[in-house]
Write an enzyme that holds these catalytic residues in place. Structure first.
Site, PDB file in Angstrom:
ATOM      1  N   HIS A   2      -4.873 -22.614  -9.787  1.00  0.00           N
ATOM      2  CA  HIS A   2      -3.649 -22.991  -9.079  1.00  0.00           C
ATOM      3  C   HIS A   2      -3.648 -24.479  -8.735  1.00  0.00           C
ATOM      4  CE1 HIS A   2      -2.507 -18.631  -7.897  1.00  0.00           C
ATOM      5  NE2 HIS A   2      -1.949 -19.024  -9.011  1.00  0.00           N
ATOM      6  N   HIS A   4      -8.176 -16.092 -11.939  1.00  0.00           N
ATOM      7  CA  HIS A   4      -7.882 -15.070 -10.922  1.00  0.00           C
ATOM      8  C   HIS A   4      -7.989 -13.657 -11.473  1.00  0.00           C
ATOM      9  CE1 HIS A   4      -5.520 -18.680  -9.669  1.00  0.00           C
ATOM     10  NE2 HIS A   4      -6.232 -18.451  -8.598  1.00  0.00           N
ATOM     11  N   CYS A  48     -13.297 -15.740 -12.623  1.00  0.00           N
ATOM     12  CA  CYS A  48     -14.450 -16.225 -11.841  1.00  0.00           C
ATOM     13  C   CYS A  48     -15.425 -15.063 -11.597  1.00  0.00           C
ATOM     14  CB  CYS A  48     -13.955 -16.777 -10.508  1.00  0.00           C
ATOM     15  SG  CYS A  48     -15.305 -17.063  -9.368  1.00  0.00           S
ATOM     16  N   HIS A  83      -0.414 -12.244  -4.794  1.00  0.00           N
ATOM     17  CA  HIS A  83      -1.353 -13.151  -5.460  1.00  0.00           C
ATOM     18  C   HIS A  83      -1.948 -12.474  -6.703  1.00  0.00           C
ATOM     19  CE1 HIS A  83      -4.844 -15.722  -6.142  1.00  0.00           C
ATOM     20  NE2 HIS A  83      -4.221 -16.643  -5.420  1.00  0.00           N
ATOM     21  N   GLU A 128      -4.822 -12.588  -8.126  1.00  0.00           N
ATOM     22  CA  GLU A 128      -6.170 -12.006  -7.962  1.00  0.00           C
ATOM     23  C   GLU A 128      -6.073 -10.617  -7.312  1.00  0.00           C
ATOM     24  OE1 GLU A 128      -9.073 -14.205  -5.490  1.00  0.00           O
ATOM     25  OE2 GLU A 128      -9.869 -12.236  -4.967  1.00  0.00           O
ATOM     26  N   THR A 152     -11.001 -12.770  -2.444  1.00  0.00           N
ATOM     27  CA  THR A 152     -12.220 -13.589  -2.293  1.00  0.00           C
ATOM     28  C   THR A 152     -12.045 -14.814  -1.389  1.00  0.00           C
ATOM     29  OG1 THR A 152     -11.607 -14.751  -4.318  1.00  0.00           O
ATOM     30  CG2 THR A 152     -13.206 -12.960  -4.541  1.00  0.00           C
ATOM     31  N   CYS A 174     -15.749 -15.014  -0.947  1.00  0.00           N
ATOM     32  CA  CYS A 174     -16.495 -15.987  -1.747  1.00  0.00           C
ATOM     33  C   CYS A 174     -17.272 -16.934  -0.838  1.00  0.00           C
ATOM     34  CB  CYS A 174     -15.498 -16.752  -2.616  1.00  0.00           C
ATOM     35  SG  CYS A 174     -16.117 -18.300  -3.218  1.00  0.00           S
ATOM     36  N   SER A 208      -2.140 -22.931  -4.155  1.00  0.00           N
ATOM     37  CA  SER A 208      -3.542 -22.510  -4.108  1.00  0.00           C
ATOM     38  C   SER A 208      -3.812 -21.798  -2.781  1.00  0.00           C
ATOM     39  CB  SER A 208      -4.440 -23.746  -4.267  1.00  0.00           C
ATOM     40  OG  SER A 208      -5.656 -23.550  -3.603  1.00  0.00           O
ATOM     41  N   SER A 259      -9.735 -26.051  -6.414  1.00  0.00           N
ATOM     42  CA  SER A 259      -9.214 -26.287  -7.770  1.00  0.00           C
ATOM     43  C   SER A 259      -8.629 -27.688  -7.902  1.00  0.00           C
ATOM     44  CB  SER A 259      -8.194 -25.209  -8.147  1.00  0.00           C
ATOM     45  OG  SER A 259      -7.275 -25.017  -7.108  1.00  0.00           O
TER      46      SER A 259
END
Ligand code: F3S
Length: 289
Positions: free
Chosen positions: A40, A72, A94, A122, A124, A161, A193, A221, A265
């Site tokens: 993103h 994602h 990822c 989103h 992800e 995450t 994460c 993002s 990112s």
């Protein structure tokens, strides 16, 4: 004026890995298509467009022979659709996101109904729910769970995450109060994460010390938007910017301190440009006083 940058800025390992894989794919296959932006950040997407990389919104829109799964991730059903068309598939998901996907799959196969703490829109989060075969809900509000007509017997909880650890903890605490009287089993997995957690902690510490925070990263993002929220939560005036060009002289005052942090990112050269612009402004401000 004092300018301080958090120790960790720029790309995280997951983004670096995704971009390297995409670059190699573009070199090897020529025009490739990513399902959704690879990361993103518009500047990064524009850079890859110059190498012939096209972004499509949906797997059905892939016209060429090579489809790239963005960092994602993608629901397995969507990846299957691509495979059934005999396309070459390059996966840049990822590894941390993939861990969350596998956790969702494991829980759902074991009969758990999933609650994902995350933004339902989103990519992800949509992908993780796909890995759970849509057996669950994605939300940021525990009140959505309170409104359920019927409670499942076994509930699994995990997080997008890049969410905030404190908010996830509060969400889980709410769920314990809401669900324990009704369910037989409640399983919570920490899928946050580590890179994001470290950045959030460092940014909050810095925001508490300075008069102004500048958070650099794509507007779309999730991890950057959350960083900006965290910095503002310290009561510090915070600006979320994508490039150095957005910094306004009027934000900075002589004698005031500025903190800089970034999402995961954003390329290092953009951070360097931000620091350079701030240093120039500092020099002008120091000369003028
Ligand atoms: Fe992956 Fe964490 Fe970066 S989930 S893409 S390593 S912010």
């Amino acid at each position: 004026m004092q300018i301080t940058k958090t120790e960790e800025t720029g790309f995280c390992f997951g983004v670096k890995r995704a971009l390297k894989t995409l670059e190699e794919a573009a070199q090897k296959h020529g025009g490739v298509e990513t399902v959704g932006p690879v990361v993103h950040n518009q500047q990064v997407v524009d850079q890859f467009a110059r190498l012939g990389v096209r972004v499509v919104a949906d797997p059905d829109e892939v016209k060429g022979n090579v489809a790239v799964i963005a960092s994602h991730g993608l629901p397995p059903q969507a990846a299957e659709k691509l495979k059934s068309r005999r396309l070459t598939i390059i996966d840049t998901t990822c590894p941390n996101v993939h861990k969350a996907q596998l956790a969702a799959k494991r829980l759902s196969e074991a009969g758990f109904w999933l609650v994902i703490f995350g933004d339902p829109a989103h990519p992800e989060v949509k992908a993780i729910l796909g890995w759970a075969n849509q057996q669950g809900i994605a939300t940021l509000e525990s009140s959505d769970i309170a409104r359920l007509d019927k409670f499942p017997k076994r509930v699994g909880v995990l997080s997008q995450t890049t969410r905030n650890e404190r908010q996830f903890t509060n969400f889980v605490n709410d769920l314990v109060g809401l669900l324990l009287p009704h369910v037989q089993e409640l399983s919570v997995l920490n899928t946050l994460c580590d890179v994001t957690r470290r950045r959030q902690t460092a940014s909050l510490e810095l925001a508490r010390k300075v008069d102004l925070m500048i958070v650099v990263g794509g507007r779309n993002s999730a991890n950057t938007r959350i960083l900006a929220e965290i910095c503002s939560s310290a009561g510090t005036k915070t600006h979320h910017i994508e490039t150095a060009a957005e910094i306004k002289e009027s934000w900075l005052q002589h004698g005031k301190s500025v903190g800089v942090t970034s999402g995961t990112s954003i390329p290092d050269n953009v951070i360097d440009e931000v620091m350079l612009k701030l240093m120039e402004m500092k020099r002008r401000s120091d000369v003028g006083n």
